[in-house]
Every structure is written in C-alpha cells, then in structure tokens.
Motif scaffolding. Structure first.
Motif, PDB file in Angstrom:
ATOM      1  N   VAL A   1       0.850  -1.191   0.000  1.00 11.38           N
ATOM      2  CA  VAL A   1       0.000   0.000   0.000  1.00 11.38           C
ATOM      3  C   VAL A   1       0.888   1.244   0.000  1.00 11.38           C
ATOM      4  N   GLY A   2       0.611   2.123  -0.948  1.00 12.28           N
ATOM      5  CA  GLY A   2       1.392   3.343  -1.114  1.00 12.28           C
ATOM      6  C   GLY A   2       2.477   3.215  -2.172  1.00 12.28           C
ATOM      7  N   SER A   3       2.831   1.979  -2.553  1.00 10.44           N
ATOM      8  CA  SER A   3       3.830   1.761  -3.610  1.00 10.44           C
ATOM      9  C   SER A   3       3.193   2.009  -4.974  1.00 10.44           C
ATOM     10  N   THR A   4       4.029   2.338  -5.943  1.00 12.06           N
ATOM     11  CA  THR A   4       3.572   2.573  -7.306  1.00 12.06           C
ATOM     12  C   THR A   4       4.102   1.467  -8.213  1.00 12.06           C
ATOM     13  N   VAL A   5       3.259   0.990  -9.116  1.00 11.53           N
ATOM     14  CA  VAL A   5       3.651  -0.037 -10.075  1.00 11.53           C
ATOM     15  C   VAL A   5       4.601   0.596 -11.097  1.00 11.53           C
ATOM     16  N   THR A   6       5.797   0.022 -11.240  1.00 15.09           N
ATOM     17  CA  THR A   6       6.769   0.527 -12.216  1.00 15.09           C
ATOM     18  C   THR A   6       6.902  -0.392 -13.427  1.00 15.09           C
ATOM     19  N   ARG A   7       6.466  -1.628 -13.304  1.00 10.31           N
ATOM     20  CA  ARG A   7       6.487  -2.587 -14.417  1.00 10.31           C
ATOM     21  C   ARG A   7       5.328  -3.551 -14.225  1.00 10.31           C
ATOM     22  N   ALA A   8       4.613  -3.836 -15.307  1.00 11.89           N
ATOM     23  CA  ALA A   8       3.484  -4.766 -15.262  1.00 11.89           C
ATOM     24  C   ALA A   8       3.411  -5.483 -16.600  1.00 11.89           C
ATOM     25  N   ASP A   9       4.072  -6.633 -16.678  1.00 12.48           N
ATOM     26  CA  ASP A   9       4.142  -7.416 -17.904  1.00 12.48           C
ATOM     27  C   ASP A   9       3.432  -8.740 -17.703  1.00 12.48           C
ATOM     28  N   ALA A  10       2.814  -9.222 -18.779  1.00  8.64           N
ATOM     29  CA  ALA A  10       2.159 -10.524 -18.723  1.00  8.64           C
ATOM     30  C   ALA A  10       2.473 -11.290 -19.997  1.00  8.64           C
ATOM     31  N   SER A  11       2.750 -12.570 -19.816  1.00  9.05           N
ATOM     32  CA  SER A  11       3.060 -13.459 -20.918  1.00  9.05           C
ATOM     33  C   SER A  11       2.160 -14.681 -20.814  1.00  9.05           C
ATOM     34  N   GLU A  12       1.706 -15.177 -21.965  1.00 11.71           N
ATOM     35  CA  GLU A  12       0.875 -16.377 -21.962  1.00 11.71           C
ATOM     36  C   GLU A  12       1.672 -17.612 -21.568  1.00 11.71           C
ATOM     37  N   VAL A  13       3.002 -17.505 -21.527  1.00 13.13           N
ATOM     38  CA  VAL A  13       3.858 -18.627 -21.154  1.00 13.13           C
ATOM     39  C   VAL A  13       4.421 -18.452 -19.742  1.00 13.13           C
ATOM     40  N   GLU A  14       4.934 -17.253 -19.442  1.00  7.24           N
ATOM     41  CA  GLU A  14       5.611 -17.001 -18.171  1.00  7.24           C
ATOM     42  C   GLU A  14       4.684 -16.537 -17.045  1.00  7.24           C
ATOM     43  N   GLY A  15       3.557 -15.940 -17.380  1.00  8.68           N
ATOM     44  CA  GLY A  15       2.645 -15.429 -16.360  1.00  8.68           C
ATOM     45  C   GLY A  15       2.793 -13.937 -16.152  1.00  8.68           C
ATOM     46  N   LEU A  16       2.392 -13.479 -14.985  1.00  9.65           N
ATOM     47  CA  LEU A  16       2.351 -12.064 -14.627  1.00  9.65           C
ATOM     48  C   LEU A  16       3.582 -11.685 -13.823  1.00  9.65           C
ATOM     49  N   SER A  17       4.203 -10.555 -14.182  1.00  7.68           N
ATOM     50  CA  SER A  17       5.346 -10.027 -13.429  1.00  7.68           C
ATOM     51  C   SER A  17       5.110  -8.556 -13.141  1.00  7.68           C
ATOM     52  N   LEU A  18       5.162  -8.217 -11.852  1.00  6.92           N
ATOM     53  CA  LEU A  18       4.981  -6.836 -11.416  1.00  6.92           C
ATOM     54  C   LEU A  18       6.201  -6.368 -10.638  1.00  6.92           C
ATOM     55  N   GLU A  19       6.544  -5.089 -10.802  1.00  8.47           N
ATOM     56  CA  GLU A  19       7.584  -4.454  -9.992  1.00  8.47           C
ATOM     57  C   GLU A  19       7.011  -3.159  -9.441  1.00  8.47           C
ATOM     58  N   PHE A  20       7.465  -2.807  -8.241  1.00 14.81           N
ATOM     59  CA  PHE A  20       6.980  -1.614  -7.553  1.00 14.81           C
ATOM     60  C   PHE A  20       8.148  -0.704  -7.204  1.00 14.81           C
TER      61      PHE A  20
ATOM     62  N   GLY B   1      -4.141 -22.430 -18.782  1.00 12.07           N
ATOM     63  CA  GLY B   1      -3.144 -22.658 -19.816  1.00 12.07           C
ATOM     64  C   GLY B   1      -2.402 -21.403 -20.229  1.00 12.07           C
ATOM     65  N   GLY B   2      -2.874 -20.227 -19.775  1.00  7.59           N
ATOM     66  CA  GLY B   2      -2.155 -18.986 -19.996  1.00  7.59           C
ATOM     67  C   GLY B   2      -2.690 -18.066 -21.064  1.00  7.59           C
ATOM     68  N   GLU B   3      -3.561 -18.555 -21.958  1.00  4.35           N
ATOM     69  CA  GLU B   3      -4.075 -17.685 -23.010  1.00  4.35           C
ATOM     70  C   GLU B   3      -4.815 -16.502 -22.390  1.00  4.35           C
ATOM     71  N   PHE B   4      -4.696 -15.319 -23.025  1.00  4.07           N
ATOM     72  CA  PHE B   4      -5.354 -14.120 -22.519  1.00  4.07           C
ATOM     73  C   PHE B   4      -6.758 -13.974 -23.080  1.00  4.07           C
ATOM     74  N   ALA B   5      -7.652 -13.497 -22.242  1.00  2.00           N
ATOM     75  CA  ALA B   5      -8.941 -12.958 -22.682  1.00  2.00           C
ATOM     76  C   ALA B   5      -8.848 -11.464 -22.412  1.00  2.00           C
ATOM     77  N   ILE B   6      -9.054 -10.647 -23.446  1.00  2.09           N
ATOM     78  CA  ILE B   6      -8.861  -9.208 -23.317  1.00  2.09           C
ATOM     79  C   ILE B   6     -10.117  -8.483 -23.783  1.00  2.09           C
ATOM     80  N   TRP B   7     -10.622  -7.582 -22.935  1.00  2.00           N
ATOM     81  CA  TRP B   7     -11.737  -6.704 -23.281  1.00  2.00           C
ATOM     82  C   TRP B   7     -11.206  -5.283 -23.275  1.00  2.00           C
ATOM     83  N   SER B   8     -11.587  -4.516 -24.261  1.00  2.00           N
ATOM     84  CA  SER B   8     -11.207  -3.101 -24.333  1.00  2.00           C
ATOM     85  C   SER B   8     -12.091  -2.284 -23.420  1.00  2.00           C
TER      86      SER B   8
END
Length: 135
Positions: free
Chosen positions: A72-91, A123-130
C-alpha cells in the motif's frame, strides 16, 4: 500463434496501490478511486523490498497477508504478462510479484473501472476486453 505466446504490458504502470486484501484470493486495488483491481487466484511469489522471497499457493494468501499489505502506497513501475511465463509486477518500493500460468485455472485478472479487462485463462491464453466507449 508461436510457442512464445502473446505478451502484453498492462496499463496499471504508474498506478499507486490503494488497498490489498489477502484471503482466499489476493486482491490489489490500484489508483484513486480504485481505478483498477488485480485479482490473483494462482500461486504467487512475492519479493519483498528487503529482498526476501515469500511463496503463497492459491487460497493461502492470508499466510503472507501482512507482507502483501506493505505494498500500500507503492507505485507499479512494471506490469508485464506473458501467456507462457505469467504475470510479473515491480513496484517503486523494490517489491516484486510473479504469478505463473496455471494449466487448469485462471491465475490472475485485472479489471479497470472503464470496463477494460485482461484475464489469464487456464493454460495462460489471454482474454482481453477493451475499455467501454464513453458517450
């Protein structure tokens, strides 16, 4: 699609963590007023700002709840997602989160107040809604 799968950079970069709720799921609310919500339902690796690594399996997030709440109070500096590797966040605090792909369950999803949504399906595939059109 290649074996590498799709890769997306999530629009939550620059958002500040407003609230963390850890229980059967790990929910991270971002922005003000809660512009985005990240729901984690898969295994989670949490790197603390001090460099320690903590693990939580699906449904056991309360075990590391107080550590997750330190975001809480930290800011997201990186937010990447891969259908193979998963989700990676940095603060900006130095903390990190990694949620790998799960073969049978949705491991994570992020939803925006504007209606945008990215879900990691089994299985990692993304479902994306705009985002919804505002009229």
């Amino acid at each position: 699609m290649t074996d590498a799968g799709r890769f997306v950079q999530l629009v939550i970069v620059g958002q500040q963590v407003a609230e963390v709720v850890a229980g059967l799921t790990a929910t991270i609310r971002l922005g003000s007023p809660n512009e985005f919500e990240l729901q984690i339902e898969g295994d989670l690796a949490f790197g603390t700002h001090a460099g320690n690594w903590l693990q939580a399996t699906a449904g056991e997030y309360a075990d590391i709840g107080s550590e997750l709440e330190s975001l809480v109070g930290s800011t997201v500096t990186r937010a990447d997602a891969s259908e193979v590797e998963g989700l990676s966040l940095e603060f900006d605090s130095g903390a990190t989160i990694h949620v790998p792909v799960h073969n049978k369950y949705e491991s994570w999803g992020v939803v925006g107040l504007d209606g945008s949504r990215v879900i990691s399906l089994p299985g990692g595939e993304f479902a994306i809604w705009s985002a919804r059109n505002s009229r």
